[in-house]
Design a protein around this motif. Structure first.
Motif, mmCIF file in Angstrom:
data_model
loop_
_atom_site.group_PDB
_atom_site.id
_atom_site.type_symbol
_atom_site.label_atom_id
_atom_site.label_comp_id
_atom_site.label_asym_id
_atom_site.label_seq_id
_atom_site.Cartn_x
_atom_site.Cartn_y
_atom_site.Cartn_z
ATOM 1 N N TRP A 19 7.865 55.863 9.916
ATOM 2 C CA TRP A 19 8.875 56.737 10.260
ATOM 3 C C TRP A 19 9.319 56.569 11.347
ATOM 4 O O TRP A 19 10.217 57.425 11.590
ATOM 5 C CB TRP A 19 8.384 58.358 9.146
ATOM 6 N N ASN A 20 8.546 55.680 11.643
ATOM 7 C CA ASN A 20 9.048 55.465 13.608
ATOM 8 C C ASN A 20 10.366 55.574 13.550
ATOM 9 O O ASN A 20 11.017 53.951 13.551
ATOM 10 C CB ASN A 20 7.884 54.367 14.189
ATOM 11 N N GLN A 21 11.505 56.130 14.246
ATOM 12 C CA GLN A 21 12.496 56.209 14.599
ATOM 13 C C GLN A 21 13.211 55.442 16.113
ATOM 14 O O GLN A 21 14.225 54.723 16.018
ATOM 15 C CB GLN A 21 13.759 57.391 15.195
ATOM 16 N N GLU A 22 12.210 54.549 16.773
ATOM 17 C CA GLU A 22 12.163 53.607 17.352
ATOM 18 C C GLU A 22 12.153 52.270 16.790
ATOM 19 O O GLU A 22 13.430 51.614 17.243
ATOM 20 C CB GLU A 22 10.684 53.840 18.443
ATOM 21 N N LYS A 23 11.638 52.238 15.815
ATOM 22 C CA LYS A 23 12.171 50.807 14.734
ATOM 23 C C LYS A 23 13.107 51.320 14.130
ATOM 24 O O LYS A 23 13.823 50.145 12.887
ATOM 25 C CB LYS A 23 11.008 50.821 13.695
ATOM 26 N N SER A 61 -0.198 50.208 0.630
ATOM 27 C CA SER A 61 0.590 50.130 1.420
ATOM 28 C C SER A 61 1.078 48.723 1.277
ATOM 29 O O SER A 61 0.577 47.567 0.853
ATOM 30 C CB SER A 61 0.152 49.923 3.557
ATOM 31 N N PHE A 62 2.627 48.466 1.274
ATOM 32 C CA PHE A 62 3.963 47.563 1.480
ATOM 33 C C PHE A 62 4.590 46.738 2.341
ATOM 34 O O PHE A 62 4.891 47.688 2.482
ATOM 35 C CB PHE A 62 4.005 46.932 -0.088
ATOM 36 N N ILE A 63 4.384 45.568 2.642
ATOM 37 C CA ILE A 63 5.368 45.379 3.042
ATOM 38 C C ILE A 63 6.329 44.323 2.585
ATOM 39 O O ILE A 63 5.568 43.575 1.886
ATOM 40 C CB ILE A 63 5.206 44.076 4.085
ATOM 41 N N VAL A 64 7.887 45.021 2.451
ATOM 42 C CA VAL A 64 8.443 43.523 1.207
ATOM 43 C C VAL A 64 9.376 43.412 2.304
ATOM 44 O O VAL A 64 10.169 43.618 3.163
ATOM 45 C CB VAL A 64 9.352 44.410 0.550
ATOM 46 N N SER A 65 9.306 41.872 2.663
ATOM 47 C CA SER A 65 10.597 40.740 3.328
ATOM 48 C C SER A 65 11.594 40.082 3.089
ATOM 49 O O SER A 65 10.880 38.682 2.774
ATOM 50 C CB SER A 65 9.240 40.416 4.783
ATOM 51 N N PRO A 66 13.257 40.223 2.977
ATOM 52 C CA PRO A 66 13.596 39.064 3.025
ATOM 53 C C PRO A 66 13.692 37.829 4.408
ATOM 54 O O PRO A 66 13.146 38.787 4.735
ATOM 55 C CB PRO A 66 15.215 40.143 2.596
ATOM 56 N N THR A 67 14.131 37.358 3.892
ATOM 57 C CA THR A 67 14.339 36.100 5.077
ATOM 58 C C THR A 67 15.300 36.779 5.720
ATOM 59 O O THR A 67 16.076 37.259 5.793
ATOM 60 C CB THR A 67 15.268 34.758 3.962
ATOM 61 N N ILE A 68 15.502 36.049 6.905
ATOM 62 C CA ILE A 68 15.946 36.264 8.312
ATOM 63 C C ILE A 68 17.300 36.297 7.907
ATOM 64 O O ILE A 68 18.468 37.386 7.854
ATOM 65 C CB ILE A 68 16.005 35.290 9.012
ATOM 66 N N LYS A 69 17.710 35.625 6.953
ATOM 67 C CA LYS A 69 19.418 35.575 6.738
ATOM 68 C C LYS A 69 19.610 36.431 5.302
ATOM 69 O O LYS A 69 20.993 37.024 5.858
ATOM 70 C CB LYS A 69 19.382 34.128 6.243
ATOM 71 N N ASP A 70 19.275 36.357 4.869
ATOM 72 C CA ASP A 70 19.062 37.837 3.809
ATOM 73 C C ASP A 70 19.235 39.029 4.470
ATOM 74 O O ASP A 70 20.497 39.549 3.948
ATOM 75 C CB ASP A 70 18.196 37.776 2.485
ATOM 76 N N GLY A 71 18.150 39.457 4.870
ATOM 77 C CA GLY A 71 18.573 40.622 5.646
ATOM 78 C C GLY A 71 20.108 41.241 6.207
ATOM 79 O O GLY A 71 19.528 41.921 6.693
ATOM 80 N N LYS A 72 20.039 40.444 7.003
ATOM 81 C CA LYS A 72 21.312 40.349 8.043
ATOM 82 C C LYS A 72 22.816 40.857 6.868
ATOM 83 O O LYS A 72 23.612 41.050 7.856
ATOM 84 C CB LYS A 72 21.904 39.145 8.760
ATOM 85 N N GLU A 73 22.036 40.374 5.758
ATOM 86 C CA GLU A 73 23.797 40.524 5.337
ATOM 87 C C GLU A 73 23.461 41.507 4.436
ATOM 88 O O GLU A 73 23.843 41.676 3.262
ATOM 89 C CB GLU A 73 23.368 39.043 4.156
ATOM 90 N N LEU A 74 22.730 42.043 4.372
ATOM 91 C CA LEU A 74 21.816 43.675 3.127
ATOM 92 C C LEU A 74 22.155 44.693 3.427
ATOM 93 O O LEU A 74 21.686 44.919 5.158
ATOM 94 C CB LEU A 74 20.013 43.637 2.904
ATOM 95 N N SER A 75 22.434 45.124 2.436
ATOM 96 C CA SER A 75 23.483 47.193 2.577
ATOM 97 C C SER A 75 22.305 47.390 2.725
ATOM 98 O O SER A 75 21.297 47.620 1.907
ATOM 99 C CB SER A 75 24.511 46.794 2.075
ATOM 100 N N LYS A 105 13.301 44.493 14.818
ATOM 101 C CA LYS A 105 12.870 43.193 15.224
ATOM 102 C C LYS A 105 14.540 42.128 15.082
ATOM 103 O O LYS A 105 15.177 43.248 13.277
ATOM 104 C CB LYS A 105 12.045 42.937 14.665
ATOM 105 N N GLU A 106 15.125 40.736 14.790
ATOM 106 C CA GLU A 106 15.354 40.296 13.763
ATOM 107 C C GLU A 106 15.009 40.330 12.883
ATOM 108 O O GLU A 106 16.018 40.093 11.598
ATOM 109 C CB GLU A 106 15.433 38.996 14.336
ATOM 110 N N HIS A 107 13.894 40.700 12.090
ATOM 111 C CA HIS A 107 13.380 40.332 10.374
ATOM 112 C C HIS A 107 13.475 41.817 9.631
ATOM 113 O O HIS A 107 12.528 41.994 10.302
ATOM 114 C CB HIS A 107 12.205 39.497 10.418
#
Length: 292
Positions: A19-23, A61-75, A105-107
């Motif tokens: 929930w960290n708002q700094e992120k 606890s899970f982390i799901v990470s799209p690629t950097i390129k996909d992440g920039k385009e996701l709504s 972060k960028e990702h």
């Protein structure tokens, strides 16, 4: 897209982090929950978790990470679909869950926390949860038309094609000298500027090898399918005349250390060893036949 998962005991601390708002955290998933703060969500988790107090690591606890390129385009809506799809693939529809997207972060990536105890008190089985998370994320990526891990890996391997070919050529030359130990093989590879790095887990079990050469760092199987850990050990075992299951060692001396071979690794070595024994036998027979 990459998925990672594990069971944890620190529910409140993890929710605080999510929930960290700094992120720049945003909620993209809220399932079977009413609270609006980490403390409220934790209390709701605890009510369900009280049905099974023997389970100590009672949050997933899970982390799901799209690629950097996909992440920039996701709504925001796209990220919601990813979180919902992942929960469905992991069969957690009957468990409390909350997901946050982080964009500090960028990702861009999503943190998902799910109650390991279901609404009816069942404990979610977490065996192979890391691997299952990878598969779930890959399935969601396929469904939503996002870049899959396999595509990223193939692109990386294509970029490193000449390094892979060079490592394989050097590997073949070293095997021609018939090294009798892994240390001898590693030393000869190092002498040809290929650094061989054993992959050893926390249980001191050998998982395989990585190869460093001219800026590339690759698993043996990424260099070539014949360079997996089990195949390499089987090849060197042949030079020591091992040919039966009982002769495959349970431990190996490796760079001044003794490492264990897991049952799975030993089984693979045995199978690869059997294949090589048969192949060499056929090669010998063909060679004798050519003499007539």
């Amino acid at each position: 897209m990459i998925g990672k998962g594990q069971s944890i005991a620190s529910t409140k601390a993890s929710l605080d982090y999510g929930w960290n708002q700094e992120k720049e955290a945003e909620v993209v998933l809220k399932q079977h929950l009413a609270g609006d703060t980490p403390g409220q969500i934790t209390d709701e988790f605890k009510i369900i978790q009280s049905q099974n107090d023997r389970c100590t690591k009672n949050t997933l606890s899970f982390i799901v990470s799209p690629t950097i390129k996909d992440g920039k385009e996701l709504s925001h809506q796209d990220l919601e679909k990813i979180a919902q799809g992942f929960i469905k693939e992991m069969n957690l529809q009957n468990n409390q869950a909350i997901g946050f997207v982080h964009k500090d972060k960028e990702h861009t990536h999503i943190h998902i926390y799910a109650n390991r105890i279901s609404l009816i008190g069942e404990v979610y089985k977490d065996s192979f949860i890391g691997k299952r998370s990878q598969i779930a994320a890959d399935n969601v990526a396929k469904q939503l038309g996002l870049t899959r891990v396999r595509e990223v890996q193939q692109g990386k391997l294509q970029e490193l094609k000449w390094q892979r070919l060079a490592i394989k050529h050097i590997h073949n030359k070293v095997l021609e000298s018939r090294p009798k130990t892994l240390d001898e093989y590693i030393q000869k590879m190092n002498a040809r500027n290929v650094k061989v790095l054993p992959s050893i887990n926390k249980s001191n079990q050998l998982q395989g090898f990585r190869f460093e050469y001219q800026g590339a760092n690759l698993k043996g199987s990424e260099v070539h399918r014949s360079m997996s850990g089990s195949k390499l050990i089987a090849e060197i075992s042949q030079n020591n005349c091992y040919s039966k299951l009982r002769e495959v060692p349970k431990t190996l001396k490796l760079v001044n250390n003794t490492v264990q071979l897991s049952t799975n690794m030993a089984s693979k070595i045995t199978k690869d060893l059997a294949k090589q024994v048969i192949k060499r036998g056929l090669d010998t027979d063909m060679g004798m036949g050519m003499g007539y």
